[in-house]
Design a protein around this motif. Sequence first.
Motif, PDB file in Angstrom:
ATOM      1  N   LYS A 187     -11.145   8.618 -57.282  1.00 46.97           N
ATOM      2  CA  LYS A 187     -12.109   8.620 -58.396  1.00 46.97           C
ATOM      3  C   LYS A 187     -11.394   8.410 -59.735  1.00 46.97           C
ATOM      4  O   LYS A 187     -11.883   7.691 -60.613  1.00 46.97           O
ATOM      5  N   GLN A 191     -11.924   5.320 -62.169  1.00 46.82           N
ATOM      6  CA  GLN A 191     -12.337   5.592 -63.547  1.00 46.82           C
ATOM      7  C   GLN A 191     -11.423   4.880 -64.537  1.00 46.82           C
ATOM      8  O   GLN A 191     -11.866   4.441 -65.608  1.00 46.82           O
ATOM      9  N   HIS A 256     -18.466   3.238 -59.188  1.00 45.49           N
ATOM     10  CA  HIS A 256     -19.432   3.110 -60.280  1.00 45.49           C
ATOM     11  C   HIS A 256     -20.815   2.812 -59.711  1.00 45.49           C
ATOM     12  O   HIS A 256     -20.950   2.099 -58.726  1.00 45.49           O
TER      13      HIS A 256
END
Length: 754
Positions: A187, A191, A256
């Motif tokens: 993650k 990101q 996303h």
Amino acid sequence: MSVASIVPLEDGWEKIKNQGIKVLEEFLDTGHIRSNVPQNADPKRPPTVFSKANYAELYTTVYNMCTQRTPNNWSEQLYRRYGEAMSDYVQRQVLPALQDQTDIPLMKELLKRWSNHKIYVKWMDRFFTYLDRYYVKLQSVESLHSRGYSIFHQLVFEECKKDTRNALLRVINLERTGEHIDQDLVKGIVQMFIDLGLGQTNVYESEFEEAFLPATSDYFVRQASGWLMEDSFPEYLRKAEAALNAEEQRVTNYLHRSTQPKLKHVVIQALFAQPQAQLLEKETAVVYLLENDKREDLARMHRSFSMVDNGLNPIAQSFRQYVTDRGNKIVDERVEQAKQMASKSEALGDPSFIQTLLDLHDRFKGIVQECFSQDSLFQKSLKEAFEVFINRDIGKYSFAALMSSFCDRILKKSGERLSDNQVEELLTKMVELFSFLSDKDLFAEIYRNQLSKRLLYETSASEDAEKSMIAKLKMKCGAQFTSKLEGMINDLSLAGDLIKEFKEHCEHLDDGRSALGGIDFSVTVLTTGFWPSYQVQDANLNPQMQKAIQVFHNFYNGRTQHRRLQWIHSLGQATIQGRLNNRRHDLIVNSYQALILLLFTKDESHDLAFIQNATGLDQQLTKKLMATLTISKYKILNKSGADSKAIEDDATFTPNDTFQCPHRKIKIPPPTTEETHNKERVEEDRSIAIEAAIVRIMKMRRTLSHQQLVTEVLTQLSTFKPNPKLIKQRIEHLIDREYLERDPNQASMYRYLA
């Protein structure tokens, strides 16, 4: 008066570098924080690298250097050195740390360095806030925050993006195979791709998504190939659905949200769309699931292929074919059974065939509701399938007759004993089955005849149930379809009121009951247009009957001058008291049977010719009536002659002194009529309906080709589907009557004549 001293560029920069940048870099490299910087009591909050005083001093230095007059305004130089300092640190500390790293170690180190870089940018932004606020805006250059991220993007990300992306894809594939992975790490890296887009997803899409989606497609194409070889149809769907759900969860966990529809499309194409033809060819596909009532798997199949463009069409075709085959099998069995059935009552009285079809529709309707989410495509398939076998020719007694007889059985007192709820449920299902019937007008005619018998012979179990059935038919076919049925119900209600008025009238007559010939007498007046057409047979009524009828005539003519009464004695009912074998019985018969029995007041013996002459009835009807009294269940009269199953022309009849029956009241059925409907009347009504539709259409369209006219007529006629040849005949008939004419230049074109 004091004048602020000028801050030289090198002196000011040295201070910023030593008291700000080096302290920050030391913290990032070692985690060391100066002892004089107070920290938060909450350990969860990030550590404070600079005290408020340190920060204020550095901010003021930058402020002073940017607000000095030219040539001592160092804004441009500070903006340049901001980038140089950051680039220097990245090249000196970050790039060497990432060198030669791959897979998860690379991801961990990169995430650590990216997190540090964000802290670096955050503090540098704070120190240089004044520069960002004025110089950047005035000069229209990149903001400090964007500049800081761009440096990392250009110097670090561009160097290791390929290895990072490959590592990321490998880790995701590991999770797909069931291994546990560090989702926070994934993650964080994802990101970083998003953050480097500076508010846009372009970096994430171009550097990750464009590789991730094809890789996902390849992975699931391989999976699908293996599952196709190894697994059954339901097992494949279970695995595929679980895989799709896992991918959607993956988006929630660390990708996303914009990836979700694209990823879903890729997986659907790989697992459902591309292998669909092969899947549906499996032995354990649609037919197997329907055959074994695998409702959970059917629902999963519908869910899965509803996501594929036109994916449900081949399934709906298989469903329609399966239902059609099942229905045809039931109808074929019925056709074979019908060959063994000798009597009409046996053919129409057996409810098992219609009940089997109701159960069949119930089952597949349940599957459409429960498994196919009331999908209109499957509702249409179910309708089309039932229309195929419900409109088949099944011999002498049509589907319309069988359906109406089934309703008759439900609604009769002598039928099955069912609760009100059971009757309502069966009628609802019956109307659903009726909606597939093409010959709705034929059903209406047969149903009207049977309803008339239930109403007139008082064999209807419930008026509410009768009204409920009519209401259901009205909702399905419109008010015109049920107008006669409703008229019959209303007629009886009005007739009841008339009977009360007639009784009151009789009470006020001078000679009271003797005015009616000493008999209890009531009349049911029916409106000709609502009821079936009955054969009128005049008879020689006995004096008491004639007297009573005359009293009613006088009463009725006093109420209205514009209506003519026609007596249907075959529908009349009489109760005659008789003594047979020294036992009293009340015989409930029709008017004709009563006339015959009243000829036997003593021990008389009469032949057929005498009875025929005395009653004024024709020979055929007289024989049928005598059969009900001599060779049926209740043998009220004895018959001479050797043939115990027929009435001979020379037979004689006497009262049966050996008659035995434990019941006081005995209902003797009248002779049965052959037809439950008038075929000629149905054909005539159809011809009128076709002609009316043709005239309506042509009046509106003025000119039409033959094929267009036939198509529109078929569309308009909802209660039956005529043969195109019959439509052609009616067109010719209308041309002869000068409603239409053929186009002189084109024979297949018709024109409307006003």
